[in-house]
Design an enzyme around this catalytic site. Structure first.
Site, short mmCIF file in Angstrom:
data_model
loop_
_atom_site.label_atom_id
_atom_site.label_comp_id
_atom_site.label_asym_id
_atom_site.label_seq_id
_atom_site.Cartn_x
_atom_site.Cartn_y
_atom_site.Cartn_z
N ASP A 198 11.98 -20.30 0.48
CA ASP A 198 13.22 -20.84 -0.06
C ASP A 198 13.72 -22.05 0.73
O ASP A 198 14.39 -22.92 0.18
CB ASP A 198 14.30 -19.75 -0.04
CG ASP A 198 13.96 -18.59 -0.96
OD1 ASP A 198 13.10 -18.78 -1.85
OD2 ASP A 198 14.54 -17.51 -0.80
N GLY A 199 13.38 -22.11 2.01
CA GLY A 199 13.81 -23.23 2.84
C GLY A 199 13.28 -24.57 2.37
O GLY A 199 13.94 -25.60 2.56
N ASN A 294 23.11 -24.01 -1.07
CA ASN A 294 23.41 -22.60 -0.81
C ASN A 294 24.86 -22.37 -0.40
O ASN A 294 25.64 -21.81 -1.15
CB ASN A 294 22.48 -22.05 0.27
CG ASN A 294 21.35 -21.22 -0.31
OD1 ASN A 294 21.21 -21.10 -1.53
ND2 ASN A 294 20.54 -20.65 0.55
N ASP A 324 35.07 -13.77 12.20
CA ASP A 324 33.94 -14.54 12.71
C ASP A 324 33.75 -15.84 11.95
O ASP A 324 33.11 -16.76 12.45
CB ASP A 324 32.65 -13.72 12.63
CG ASP A 324 32.53 -12.73 13.77
OD1 ASP A 324 33.38 -12.78 14.68
OD2 ASP A 324 31.60 -11.90 13.75
#
Length: 462
Positions: A198-199, A294, A324
């Site tokens: 996917d990268g 994304n 966070d």
């Protein structure tokens, strides 16, 4: 071909709608800023009327130099409504105008070509020895059989396993090479082939800040949620794409604008030409723009303190995120970091933006979905104990600082503005957008995989 375009802006004076346009300076602005919320009066809300459709901007239907969407009149939905519009001339008057939209059914979106494709960009996962042979086979097929101009990134060919192959060297001499952030190939590539996970698709998206050529992704990585094609029959599949016989899904992207303050000391020169340094400061604004497939992630970075950022929607403060961090994602990104943080999974054809907190210090802070047409803005809270960090599809990570606490007002503090882009990524489907998505859910994420309950016979007692 830069990952983000840079613009320098002058810092404007902040005007608060609750004060009828009066300028706000100093620490009182922080209190005024906190007071703005969705519970403001109707008079205040009327000053923030929407200027765009909630469904977001209509995506472009041309992809790169030669590809476009096949027009299917039988799959077009026509929408029409009346709107009262006031025009100011010598005397104000109101009239009704009819607005029309023609929306094509996402399930019927198919690829076609204005002209036959002549060039292709091949993206290969770096430092993966298992991809060397598929890469060589594919490039040889595209160059020798299909007579296409192949574009490859220079650092791919610098791999000793490729540069040292004397047989393959005759093929590489026909390639066109480029370097990320230095060479612009946006108007040269007709379509893209990705070899990896996917990268590689995320990386292909980052190379094009406007129109993206059609992307064909082969599953040669670890997960492969966005890569539906298998390499075993690549020749037949690539031939079909070149002939224009393929379904596509338009994966929406986020248009992100990061605005930062630059504070510099202002030096003066006396009559004798001597430079005098004083404490006066000059400020300018630097804006960077990104296209994100994304998600945008804002987190606390290396600090042990909670992140403390304000989230605005169409100019209204809706909440302060203490935890966070925060994830703002597309439907495509809903199956990535967002789903790991507890968000729902959304089909890429749904026009929406997801807002997901990361480990919030509140039991009631749940992920939400907002319309694709809204404008989100994220700012570091004035009372935040630490800075924040932001990344775009896991890249271009940078720090968001307060600036000079004594002179920096909330209106001039660093901010991140997020809207839906009109330049989607046209991802080529193996079958169609619906079947491909559910196939990825089942095979990659094992969605709803469970041992089946045993059948209960009629003679068994409850």
């Amino acid at each position: 071909m830069d990952g983000g375009s840079e613009v320098r802006l002058e810092a404007p004076t902040f005007c608060c709608s609750t004060c009828e346009g009066a300028s706000i300076t100093g620490r009182h602005s922080a209190q005024r800023m906190k007071a703005r919320s969705l519970s403001t009066s109707s008079a205040t809300y009327s000053e923030h009327r929407r200027t765009q459709w909630l469904h977001g901007p209509s995506p472009v239907t041309t992809f790169g130099p030669k590809a476009c969407m096949l027009q299917n009149p039988h799959a077009v939905i026509a929408m029409k409504f009346n709107q009262s519009v006031t025009e100011e001339t010598q005397g104000s008057h109101s009239e009704n105008k009819v607005w029309k939209w023609h929306i094509q059914d996402p399930a019927s979106q198919r690829l076609t070509w204005n002209k036959p494709p002549k060039s292709v960009l091949v993206i290969k996962k770096i430092r993966d020895a298992s991809l060397l042979q598929p890469f060589k086979e594919l490039c040889t097929f595209l160059t020798e059989v299909k007579n296409l101009m192949v574009y490859v990134e220079k650092k791919v060919l610098d791999d000793p396993a490729i540069s040292g192959d004397e047989v393959f060297a005759a093929i590489t001499k026909k390639f066109c090479t480029f370097r990320e952030d230095l060479d612009d190939i946006s108007n040269r590539v007709d379509f893209i082939i990705c070899l990896g996970g996917d990268g590689t698709l995320l990386y292909a998206s980052s190379l094009f800040q406007e129109s993206v050529p059609p992307v064909m992704a082969f599953h040669l990585g670890s997960l492969g949620f966005l890569t539906p094609f298998k390499f075993d029959t690549y020749q037949c599949q690539v031939t079909q794409i070149i002939e224009g016989n393929a379904a596509i899904v338009l994966r929406s992207r986020l248009q992100v604008r990061v605005l930062k303050e630059n504070w510099e000391k202002k030096d003066t020169v006396d009559e004798k030409g001597i430079i005098l340094t004083n404490k006066d400061l000059e400020t300018s604004r630097k804006a960077m723009q990104y296209q994100v497939l994304n998600e945008v992630v804002v987190d606390r970075g290396p600090s042990s303190y909670l992140s403390n950022v304000d989230l605005f929607l169409d100019g209204h403060l809706i909440t302060t995120v203490q935890g966070d961090g925060l994830i703002v994602s597309t439907p495509t990104g809903s199956t990535a970091y967002a789903v790991a943080a507890g968000a729902s999974m959304i089909h890429p054809n749904v026009p929406a933006i997801m807002i997901t907190p990361i480990c919030p210090h509140s039991l009631s802070f749940r992920p939400i979905v907002v319309p694709a047409g809204v404008e989100l803005q994220i700012k570091l809270s004035p009372d935040a104990r630490n800075t924040a960090w932001v990344s775009f599809d896991g890249r271009k990570r940078q720090e968001i600082c307060h600036g000079d606490r004594w002179v920096c007002t909330p209106s001039r503090s660093p901010s991140i503005t997020i809207t839906t882009s009109c330049f989607p990524v046209p991802s080529i489907c193996f079958r169609d957008p619906v079947n491909d998505w559910f196939e990825s859910l089942a095979t990659c994420l094992h969605w709803n995989v469970r041992k089946k309950q045993n059948y209960l016979s009629s003679d068994e007692e409850f």
